[in-house]
Design a protein around this motif. Sequence first.
Motif, PDB file in Angstrom:
ATOM      1  N   LEU A  32     158.924   7.070  88.324  1.00  0.00           N
ATOM      2  CA  LEU A  32     158.694   8.028  89.396  1.00  0.00           C
ATOM      3  C   LEU A  32     159.897   8.152  90.325  1.00  0.00           C
ATOM      4  O   LEU A  32     160.198   9.233  90.809  1.00  0.00           O
ATOM      5  CB  LEU A  32     157.450   7.639  90.191  1.00  0.00           C
ATOM      6  CG  LEU A  32     156.176   7.473  89.345  1.00  0.00           C
ATOM      7  CD1 LEU A  32     155.008   7.091  90.240  1.00  0.00           C
ATOM      8  CD2 LEU A  32     155.871   8.743  88.575  1.00  0.00           C
ATOM      9  N   ASP A  98     160.284   2.554  90.690  1.00  0.00           N
ATOM     10  CA  ASP A  98     158.849   2.753  90.852  1.00  0.00           C
ATOM     11  C   ASP A  98     158.354   3.286  89.515  1.00  0.00           C
ATOM     12  O   ASP A  98     158.643   4.422  89.155  1.00  0.00           O
ATOM     13  CB  ASP A  98     158.594   3.733  91.986  1.00  0.00           C
ATOM     14  CG  ASP A  98     157.132   3.928  92.304  1.00  0.00           C
ATOM     15  OD1 ASP A  98     156.278   3.276  91.671  1.00  0.00           O
ATOM     16  OD2 ASP A  98     156.835   4.739  93.200  1.00  0.00           O
ATOM     17  N   ILE A  99     157.602   2.461  88.784  1.00  0.00           N
ATOM     18  CA  ILE A  99     157.284   2.752  87.393  1.00  0.00           C
ATOM     19  C   ILE A  99     155.788   2.722  87.139  1.00  0.00           C
ATOM     20  O   ILE A  99     155.085   1.812  87.594  1.00  0.00           O
ATOM     21  CB  ILE A  99     157.981   1.750  86.449  1.00  0.00           C
ATOM     22  CG1 ILE A  99     159.499   1.888  86.559  1.00  0.00           C
ATOM     23  CG2 ILE A  99     157.530   1.950  85.003  1.00  0.00           C
ATOM     24  CD1 ILE A  99     160.275   0.885  85.742  1.00  0.00           C
ATOM     25  N   HIS A 100     155.317   3.722  86.423  1.00  0.00           N
ATOM     26  CA  HIS A 100     153.972   3.697  85.876  1.00  0.00           C
ATOM     27  C   HIS A 100     154.066   3.034  84.513  1.00  0.00           C
ATOM     28  O   HIS A 100     154.681   3.576  83.589  1.00  0.00           O
ATOM     29  CB  HIS A 100     153.415   5.111  85.753  1.00  0.00           C
ATOM     30  CG  HIS A 100     151.959   5.164  85.413  1.00  0.00           C
ATOM     31  ND1 HIS A 100     151.463   4.768  84.187  1.00  0.00           N
ATOM     32  CD2 HIS A 100     150.884   5.561  86.136  1.00  0.00           C
ATOM     33  CE1 HIS A 100     150.152   4.916  84.179  1.00  0.00           C
ATOM     34  NE2 HIS A 100     149.774   5.396  85.341  1.00  0.00           N
ATOM     35  N   ASP A 101     153.456   1.848  84.376  1.00  0.00           N
ATOM     36  CA  ASP A 101     153.577   1.047  83.166  1.00  0.00           C
ATOM     37  C   ASP A 101     152.324   1.034  82.299  1.00  0.00           C
ATOM     38  O   ASP A 101     152.218   0.218  81.386  1.00  0.00           O
ATOM     39  CB  ASP A 101     153.975  -0.392  83.509  1.00  0.00           C
ATOM     40  CG  ASP A 101     152.961  -1.081  84.410  1.00  0.00           C
ATOM     41  OD1 ASP A 101     153.246  -2.212  84.854  1.00  0.00           O
ATOM     42  OD2 ASP A 101     151.891  -0.503  84.671  1.00  0.00           O
ATOM     43  N   GLY A 104     149.261   0.786  85.923  1.00  0.00           N
ATOM     44  CA  GLY A 104     149.299   1.342  87.255  1.00  0.00           C
ATOM     45  C   GLY A 104     150.718   1.587  87.701  1.00  0.00           C
ATOM     46  O   GLY A 104     151.660   1.518  86.902  1.00  0.00           O
ATOM     47  N   ARG A 105     150.864   1.853  88.968  1.00  0.00           N
ATOM     48  CA  ARG A 105     152.167   2.133  89.550  1.00  0.00           C
ATOM     49  C   ARG A 105     152.703   0.863  90.189  1.00  0.00           C
ATOM     50  O   ARG A 105     152.092   0.328  91.109  1.00  0.00           O
ATOM     51  CB  ARG A 105     152.028   3.263  90.567  1.00  0.00           C
ATOM     52  CG  ARG A 105     153.295   3.710  91.227  1.00  0.00           C
ATOM     53  CD  ARG A 105     153.003   4.891  92.123  1.00  0.00           C
ATOM     54  NE  ARG A 105     154.139   5.306  92.904  1.00  0.00           N
ATOM     55  CZ  ARG A 105     154.148   6.342  93.737  1.00  0.00           C
ATOM     56  NH1 ARG A 105     153.042   7.072  93.874  1.00  0.00           N
ATOM     57  NH2 ARG A 105     155.237   6.645  94.412  1.00  0.00           N
ATOM     58  N   ASP A 106     153.845   0.397  89.706  1.00  0.00           N
ATOM     59  CA  ASP A 106     154.405  -0.864  90.171  1.00  0.00           C
ATOM     60  C   ASP A 106     155.879  -0.725  90.511  1.00  0.00           C
ATOM     61  O   ASP A 106     156.561   0.185  90.027  1.00  0.00           O
ATOM     62  CB  ASP A 106     154.227  -1.960  89.117  1.00  0.00           C
ATOM     63  CG  ASP A 106     152.776  -2.300  88.873  1.00  0.00           C
ATOM     64  OD1 ASP A 106     152.318  -2.159  87.723  1.00  0.00           O
ATOM     65  OD2 ASP A 106     152.102  -2.707  89.834  1.00  0.00           O
ATOM     66  N   ASP A 107     156.338  -1.649  91.331  1.00  0.00           N
ATOM     67  CA  ASP A 107     157.721  -1.686  91.783  1.00  0.00           C
ATOM     68  C   ASP A 107     158.455  -2.806  91.064  1.00  0.00           C
ATOM     69  O   ASP A 107     157.978  -3.944  91.034  1.00  0.00           O
ATOM     70  CB  ASP A 107     157.756  -1.902  93.292  1.00  0.00           C
ATOM     71  CG  ASP A 107     159.114  -1.644  93.886  1.00  0.00           C
ATOM     72  OD1 ASP A 107     159.657  -2.562  94.537  1.00  0.00           O
ATOM     73  OD2 ASP A 107     159.632  -0.536  93.714  1.00  0.00           O
TER      74      ASP A 107
END
Length: 119
Positions: A32, A98-101, A104-107
Motif C-alpha cells: 500500500l 505497509d503490506i497486505h499479506d 491483514g494490513r501490517d507494517d
Amino acid sequence: QVQLVESGGGLVQPGGSLRLSCAASGRIFAILAMGWYRQAPGKQRELVAKITSGTKTNYADSVKGRFTISRDNAKNTMYLQMNSLNSEDTAVYYCNADIHDGAGRDDYWGQGTQVTVSS
C-alpha cells in the motif's frame, strides 16, 4: 512471511551519489505504501521519503531536491536515488512498507543499510 532487504549503501564522498534499493518478498498481496527512514547515532529515526501505490511522494525538507523515491510495483521494489550527498546524510537507512499479506494490513521493516558520506 514478508521480508524487506535493503541494498546499495556504502561510503561516498561529499557531493557524490548513491542509489538504495529495497526488495520485498514473501506472502505479498499488495504493497500500500513504502518509505525510507534513517537514523544517525544519537538521533531519532526520521522519515526521509515515502511513496504510495499511486506514486504520490513526500520528502523531508532536508532532502528535497536531492533525493528521489520511486517504486517498481511489478518487482515489489523501491528505490531511493540520493544526489549531492553531504555529511548530514550519514545514517543507517531503513526500508519500511505497509503490506497486505493475506492475513491483514501490517507494517514491515528492513534490516537497514549504512550510508557514510565522508572525504
